[in-house]
Design an enzyme around this catalytic site. Structure first.
Site, PDB file in Angstrom:
ATOM      1  N   ALA A 128       1.419  -1.387   0.132  1.00 50.46           N
ATOM      2  CA  ALA A 128       0.435   0.045  -0.066  1.00 50.46           C
ATOM      3  C   ALA A 128       1.042   1.430   0.248  1.00 50.46           C
ATOM      4  CB  ALA A 128      -0.970   0.176   1.194  1.00 50.46           C
ATOM      5  N   ALA A 129       2.205   1.190  -0.233  1.00 51.74           N
ATOM      6  CA  ALA A 129       3.055   2.470  -0.522  1.00 51.74           C
ATOM      7  C   ALA A 129       2.491   2.651  -1.862  1.00 51.74           C
ATOM      8  CB  ALA A 129       4.565   2.139  -0.460  1.00 51.74           C
ATOM      9  N   GLY A 130       2.517   2.692  -2.227  1.00 53.05           N
ATOM     10  CA  GLY A 130       1.631   3.040  -4.058  1.00 53.05           C
ATOM     11  C   GLY A 130       0.028   3.819  -3.568  1.00 53.05           C
ATOM     12  N   ASP A 131      -0.298   3.308  -2.558  1.00 47.77           N
ATOM     13  CA  ASP A 131      -1.524   3.779  -2.348  1.00 47.77           C
ATOM     14  C   ASP A 131      -1.429   5.270  -1.342  1.00 47.77           C
ATOM     15  OD1 ASP A 131      -2.958   1.588  -3.253  1.00 47.77           O
ATOM     16  OD2 ASP A 131      -3.230   0.421  -1.870  1.00 47.77           O
TER      17      ASP A 131
HETATM   18  O1  RIB Z   1      -2.087  -2.327  -2.688  1.00 48.05           O
HETATM   19  C1  RIB Z   1      -2.412  -2.554  -1.786  1.00 48.05           C
HETATM   20  C2  RIB Z   1      -3.700  -3.579  -1.830  1.00 48.05           C
HETATM   21  O2  RIB Z   1      -3.730  -4.372  -3.288  1.00 48.05           O
HETATM   22  C3  RIB Z   1      -3.899  -4.367  -0.596  1.00 48.05           C
HETATM   23  O3  RIB Z   1      -4.498  -3.883   0.133  1.00 48.05           O
HETATM   24  C4  RIB Z   1      -4.224  -5.347  -1.385  1.00 48.05           C
HETATM   25  O4  RIB Z   1      -5.822  -5.152  -0.861  1.00 48.05           O
HETATM   26  C5  RIB Z   1      -4.962  -5.115  -2.876  1.00 48.05           C
HETATM   27  O5  RIB Z   1      -5.898  -4.270  -3.289  1.00 48.05           O
END
Ligand code: RIB
Length: 310
Positions: free
Chosen positions: A252-255
């Site tokens: 989730a670093a990209g998120d």
């Molecule tokens: O970007 C990470 C996410 O990718 C995770 O939380 C997983 O659920 C997928 O959607």
């Protein structure tokens, strides 16, 4: 609820089933892992939580299942201050992601979409009012593509800025999905979208120019330990150095990066300035285990940026 810019995330909500292991299994191989955890994730929901923690007024449109995961996912989003009036319970299982994290903090993810794949264009039209006062609409590709396209069209109609995190890259990426203000792929995704080979995180400017030629107004490529690259449609090009942190889990670093771009640009920052904030947010997300639980706050980002001026 924060009083920052209005960020509307249209995206996936998953329960992450995470195993830590010394190494990733090869095809046909079994490896013994370590601890196992379940924790809220999903690229869309992670971005909604990150946007809230980073100072945005965050809203989400998505679907959860009618199972215990769905209840927990919804409660967690609400507890993070995300407006969930657009999150719909669905008579099926919630989205689930099977995640392996290795000793270097790198991850491999397989998603079973569940309720996420029931989010249809009519659901988006039914929540049209959420677009009316959104500054930015953020989308990713863990939803049916017609649904993503509908969200983008409504965003354009209401003159919201559109940010696409093109993850995961579909086999056939429809041309109209490139019609966004900012596209924020990582290296693997940039490679898949352009067909241009990138060695490690060394990405040539021409990769970003390809994405601009296909319709994006600006590109912010996540380069992991090398920071990020920003290219604007007028040809301006910036490399933004990384922040140095102790990496525990890159999930989730990209998120965090994409959400930070959304909050900072909606607050008036130029994209190359926003990318510094986003690099710091992405770096901090790597210092904790998990997805939503690892998203940094604006205060934490500020401290890192002051500690390591770039
Ligand atoms: O970007 C990470 C996410 O990718 C995770 O939380 C997983 O659920 C997928 O959607």
């Amino acid at each position: 609820m924060a009083e920052g810019p209005n960020i509307l995330v249209v995206g996936s909500i998953n329960m992450d089933l995470v195993v830590r292991a010394d190494r990733m299994p090869s095809p046909g191989q079994t490896v013994l892992g370590k601890d196992f955890t379940t924790s809220p994730g999903g690229k869309g929901a992670n971005q909604a939580v990150a946007a809230a923690r980073l100072g945005g007024s965050s809203r989400m449109i998505g679907r959860i299942g009618d199972d215990t995961f769905g209840t927990r996912l919804l409660e967690n989003l609400k507890s993070e201050g995300v407006d969930c009036t657009g999150v719909m319970p669905t008579p099926t299982s919630s989205g689930v992601a099977i995640i392996i994290v290795d000793s270097l903090g790198e991850n491999s993810i397989v998603v079973a979409s569940g309720a996420n794949y029931r989010l249809c264009p009519d659901d988006i039209y039914a929540r049209e009012e959420l677009f009316a006062d959104a500054d930015v609409v953020v989308v990713q590709l863990e939803l049916p593509l017609p649904t993503v396209r509908t969200a983008m069209n409504l965003a354009h109609r209401y003159k919201c800025r559109v940010i696409l995190d093109p993850a995961p890259v579909p086999r056939q990426m429809p041309d109209e999905l490139f019609n966004v203000d900012i596209i924020s792929p990582n290296v693997v995704e940039a490679q898949a979208l352009t067909g241009k080979k990138c060695i490690e995180e060394r990405v040539d400017k021409s990769v970003a120019l390809d994405l601009i030629a296909r319709g994006a107004k600006a590109v912010a490529i996540k380069l992991g330990p090398r920071g990020s690259m920003v290219v604007i449609s007028d040809g301006h090009f910036y490399r933004i150095p990384p922040y140095k942190v102790r990496v525990i889990d890159t999930t989730a670093a990209g998120d965090a990066f994409t959400a930070a771009i959304a909050v900072a640009t909606a607050s008036g920052e130029k994209l190359h300035q926003a990318a510094k904030f986003a690099n710091a947010a992405g770096a901090l997300a790597c210092t904790k285990i998990g997805a939503q639980s690892a998203m940094p706050t604006a205060a934490e980002v500020k401290i890192l940026m002051e500690d390591q001026p770039i």
